[in-house]
Design an enzyme around this catalytic site. Structure first.
Site, PDB file in Angstrom:
ATOM      1  N   ASN A  95      29.116  32.827  31.302  1.00 18.57           N
ATOM      2  CA  ASN A  95      29.794  32.026  32.325  1.00 18.57           C
ATOM      3  C   ASN A  95      30.916  32.843  32.953  1.00 18.57           C
ATOM      4  OD1 ASN A  95      28.109  29.842  31.858  1.00 18.57           O
ATOM      5  ND2 ASN A  95      29.436  28.981  30.293  1.00 18.57           N
ATOM      6  N   TYR A  96      30.525  33.780  33.803  1.00 15.76           N
ATOM      7  CA  TYR A  96      31.448  34.746  34.387  1.00 15.76           C
ATOM      8  C   TYR A  96      32.671  34.095  35.023  1.00 15.76           C
ATOM      9  CZ  TYR A  96      32.977  38.754  37.195  1.00 15.76           C
ATOM     10  OH  TYR A  96      33.712  39.758  37.761  1.00 15.76           O
ATOM     11  N   PRO A  97      32.529  32.998  35.789  1.00 14.53           N
ATOM     12  CA  PRO A  97      33.734  32.409  36.394  1.00 14.53           C
ATOM     13  C   PRO A  97      34.771  31.979  35.360  1.00 14.53           C
ATOM     14  CG  PRO A  97      31.764  31.564  37.465  1.00 14.53           C
ATOM     15  CD  PRO A  97      31.302  32.326  36.259  1.00 14.53           C
ATOM     16  N   ASP A  98      34.310  31.558  34.179  1.00 14.47           N
ATOM     17  CA  ASP A  98      35.242  31.132  33.128  1.00 14.47           C
ATOM     18  C   ASP A  98      36.029  32.296  32.547  1.00 14.47           C
ATOM     19  OD1 ASP A  98      34.488  28.515  33.322  1.00 14.47           O
ATOM     20  OD2 ASP A  98      33.279  28.487  31.508  1.00 14.47           O
ATOM     21  N   HIS A  99      35.456  33.483  32.588  1.00 15.39           N
ATOM     22  CA  HIS A  99      36.056  34.615  31.903  1.00 15.39           C
ATOM     23  C   HIS A  99      36.902  35.511  32.805  1.00 15.39           C
ATOM     24  CE1 HIS A  99      32.601  33.486  29.372  1.00 15.39           C
ATOM     25  NE2 HIS A  99      33.318  33.939  28.360  1.00 15.39           N
TER      26      HIS A  99
END
Length: 400
Positions: free
Chosen positions: A166-170
């Site tokens: 979940n790239y946006p979360d990281h």
């Protein structure tokens, strides 16, 4: 960040990753949780020794170092009052709930400002507090889809593949939120005024596809391209000896090209006159990539990456998590990995702080907290609740 206190109502991904660096640099981050509905990732693998439990998730632990945990029943008037008392002695309030959730709990910006006029208050709704999609719910995967990341991931003749995490979360959402909080704190120091920060996770994520948005605005077609690149050829990941072993290689300049073919022993295909210029290599990209693929099949991936790097070619082993943790010489030399002893899981590995400040370097001061481990201390020592009153509230399930 010493002297700053954060009332942290965030959960799951982007929010906890935003408050983590504040905690690791000295802020007193107090995570407000519920025993009825715990943070989602407390229930997500991997678990210590494979045994599930709210205090055994490595996923949760990695995002919540250096924090304290307080359990309150925010549905009860007394739990809500304790939350407001905590806000009144905090500098920052952070949440990443859907729009209206904090207001319904009586903990929205206006309520927070009433008890702490100079509060810095962060909302992190998925798509913003206004607009036709304001009430849409989702996690990193859905934000990545809505923000265009998934549409650009993969090959043109295949379905979107996503980013694998979940790239946006990281990355974009916690990064932009942390910067906004720091800016607001700096302004408060200068003016005495707090403010309300609204970070739309969708709008934050859009930054990750900036070049594609520029292309679309110019009327150019935009789609999945795999590893193709406008400037580099060859450009991609190439299989090497062994199972699932790969090396990433990018050749942009003539110097890179000469370094590549020299390091590989000047293979016959490198003598093609069409490949002497960057434009010629890009025009022959597919053929060139196949020739390179055949040439490096018998190379050890790590040796190939090191050999090319020494020749000045941008190249890297395609590392997996196990390699990074146990074998990567660069991370080991810099002491990136930090081991902290968790009271239930024992020794646990955490990511170190990726940036190093010379005067205020920060540190992972403690492992992730047990659920509600600090409720009594925060209530009695910080909020002034008498021990007998605390015991009464605990019996009623207001605190825990």
């Amino acid at each position: 960040m010493r002297g700053v206190r954060v009332a942290d109502f965030t959960w799951v991904g982007a929010g906890p990753f935003m408050t983590k660096p504040l905690a690791d640099h000295g802020a007193d981050v107090i995570k407000i949780e519920s025993r009825v509905k715990t943070d989602v990732i407390r229930g997500m693998a991997p678990f210590a020794e494979g045994e599930p439990g709210v205090n055994r998730s490595g996923y949760f632990a990695n995002r919540n170092s250096s924090k304290r945990s307080v359990c309150l029943d925010l549905r009860s008037p007394e739990g809500r009052e304790l939350a407001l008392r905590l806000i009144s002695v905090s500098d920052v309030v952070a949440n990443n709930f859907t729009p209206g959730t904090m207001d319904r709990l009586g903990l929205g910006y206006e309520s927070a400002r009433a008890v702490r006029p100079d509060i810095v208050y962060l909302d992190m709704p998925m798509q913003g507090n206004t607009g036709p999609h304001r009430d849409h719910r989702g996690f990193g995967l859905s934000i990545g889809a809505a923000g265009g990341l998934l549409a650009q991931s993969g090959y043109p003749d295949r379905p979107p593949v996503g980013t694998g995490t979940n790239y946006p979360d990281h990355v974009p959402n916690p990064l932009h939120a942390a910067i906004a909080v720091l800016v607001a704190l700096r302004r408060r120091r200068r003016t005495g005024h707090g403010q309300h920060i609204e970070l739309s996770q969708l709008e934050s994520t859009l930054n990750a596809i900036g070049p594609d948005l520029v292309a679309a605005s110019a009327g150019r077609p935009v789609g999945r391209r795999g590893n193709d690149d406008d400037l580099a050829a060859p450009h991609g990941v190439f299989p090497c000896a062994g199972e699932d072993r790969w090396c990433a290689i990018a050749v942009v300049t003539d110097e890179h090209w000469h370094g590549l073919v020299t390091a590989l022993g000047r293979p016959s295909w490198a003598d093609d006159p069409a490949l002497t210029s960057a434009g010629g290599r890009r025009a022959a990209s597919a053929r060139l990539s196949e020739s390179l693929r055949q040439t490096v099949l018998d190379w050890d991936a790590e040796k190939l990456a090191d050999t090319l790097a020494e020749a000045g070619v941008p190249a890297a082993l395609v590392a997996d998590a196990a390699y990074l943790l146990y074998s990567d010489p660069q991370l080991a030399a810099r002491g990136h990995w930090v081991s902290l002893r968790h009271p239930e899981m024992g020794a646990c590995v955490y990511d170190g702080i990726p940036y190093r400040l010379s005067r205020t370097p920060g540190s992972l001061r403690s492992p992730a907290p047990l659920l509600g481990a600090d409720t009594r201390a925060v209530c009695t020592e910080l909020l002034g609740v008498a021990d007998t009153e605390y015991d009464r509230l605990a019996e009623q399930g207001v605190v825990g």
